[in-house]
Write an enzyme that holds these catalytic residues in place. Structure first.
Site, PDB file in Angstrom:
ATOM      1  CB  ALA A 235      64.984 159.408  68.520  1.00  0.00           C
ATOM      2  CG  HIS A 236      65.621 163.888  70.484  1.00  0.00           C
ATOM      3  ND1 HIS A 236      64.554 164.531  71.070  1.00  0.00           N
ATOM      4  CD2 HIS A 236      65.360 163.873  69.160  1.00  0.00           C
ATOM      5  CE1 HIS A 236      63.690 164.905  70.154  1.00  0.00           C
ATOM      6  NE2 HIS A 236      64.154 164.519  68.971  1.00  0.00           N
ATOM      7  CG  ASN A 237      64.652 164.512  75.039  1.00  0.00           C
ATOM      8  OD1 ASN A 237      65.033 165.156  74.059  1.00  0.00           O
ATOM      9  ND2 ASN A 237      64.987 164.832  76.277  1.00  0.00           N
ATOM     10  CB  CYS A 238      63.621 157.354  73.830  1.00  0.00           C
ATOM     11  SG  CYS A 238      63.034 157.595  72.148  1.00  0.00           S
ATOM     12  N   GLY A 255      61.377 161.150  72.130  1.00  0.00           N
ATOM     13  CA  GLY A 255      60.446 161.287  73.239  1.00  0.00           C
ATOM     14  C   GLY A 255      59.519 160.111  73.446  1.00  0.00           C
TER      15      GLY A 255
END
Length: 324
Positions: A235-238, A255
């Site tokens: 997912a986003h910002n991992c 994240g």
């Protein structure tokens, strides 16, 4: 590099391994043409054997393979006269077996170039020796380093930066917008646009049908040497650390941070913003709801600490439990 079906001498294998070879029994001019498991083995095949493998001695005597990489721990127990396969004694036979296969028996790489059925936007930047397979779509503002392979039907969205020697399997989606919504006072969903990108380091592997979302404002990052299996969702910002392993059907919430050399076993779920420490292990199908310290192993639903990485197998089970 030799392909399967071509002959490689034991002497050439020993020379490649160098001083990691502890001893050798047999004729170094003997050749192998393929690789096989120790049992049943195969004529002209190379196999490997660890000393703690069940029935190790029976396997060594019963294999049909021509040469075997053997853990040097059993060297003192070897008879002075040996009439079986050629034996190459090393400290870590599985590791050396992998090195030998990568050197001598790896399948041929697809030819460099852009397939006629791929679509590469004029605003994309491709390094030297890249391979872009049929059906791939590469948008503007994508940068790809030297020697990288992009698999068939994979989509690379704008804002994606990929290093050198990366392998991306077929049917992947890299740089799609993340799944972000905010409710207004009436409870209606308002989409949160994602303007970050995806940054992928050198020598990363991303398996087929894997999705890596772009960051919300900053980038989603996969550091050099990390390996992602098939059907992984990032997912986003991992952030996935160097040389980490994320195995098939795993989901990383937005994240989440995966530390260097961590092992995430199949079907695991990592909650958003959870930190998995360096060298940690997440066991098979584990749901991780809170941070995992470096070197810890967690297992279960929800995940609980069951030991240290050094005392567990790759699925998060204590080795002694496996042996029982």
């Amino acid at each position: 590099m030799n392909l399967l079906g071509q002959s490689v001498s034991v002497g050439a294998i020993s020379g490649f391994l160098g001083d990691r070879v502890q001893s050798l029994m047999g004729d170094i001019s003997t050749t192998v043409t393929t690789a096989a498991p120790i049992l049943p083995g195969r004529a002209q095949a190379l196999s490997f054997l660890k000393s703690d493998q069940p029935n190790a001695w029976a396997s060594l005597h019963g294999t049909a393979s021509t040469a075997v990489l053997v853990e040097s721990a059993i060297l003192p127990e070897m008879p002075s006269a040996w009439a079986g396969p050629v034996l190459i004694f090393v400290l870590e036979p599985r590791l050396e077996f992998a090195r030998v296969l990568a050197k001598f028996f790896a399948p041929p790489k697809p030819p460099a170039g852009v397939h006629a059925l791929a679509r590469v936007s004029s605003g994309a930047s491709l390094g030297k020796g890249c391979t872009i397979e049929a059906g791939a779509l590469i948008e503007d503002d994508v940068e790809i380093g030297d020697g990288t392979l992009v698999g068939a039907n994979t989509v690379l969205r704008s804002g994606t930066r990929i290093g050198r020697g990366v392998r991306i399997g077929p049917n992947c989606a890299i740089g799609e917008g993340g799944f972000g919504y905010v409710r207004d006072t009436r409870g209606s969903l308002i989409h949160m646009p994602h303007s970050g990108g995806v940054l992928i380091g050198d020598d990363v592997e991303i398996g087929a049908f894997t999705a890596v979302d772009r960051g919300t404002l900053s980038d989603t990052i996969i550091e050099s040497g990390a390996k992602l299996d098939k059907y992984v969702y990032v997912a986003h910002n991992c952030r996935i650390g160097p040389d980490a392993l994320v195995i098939g059907a795993t989901t990383l919430g937005g994240g989440a941070v995966i530390g260097a050399r961590a092992w995430i076993a199949p079907n695991s779920t990592i909650k958003e913003k959870v930190l998995i420490g360096d060298d940690a292990t997440v066991g098979l199908a584990t749901s991780v709801l809170k941070d995992v310290k470096p070197g810890e192993t967690v297992f279960g639903n929800p995940g609980r600490v069951v030991g240290r990485t050094s005392t567990t197998d790759g699925n998060g089970f204590p080795n002694e439990a496996r042996e029982r």
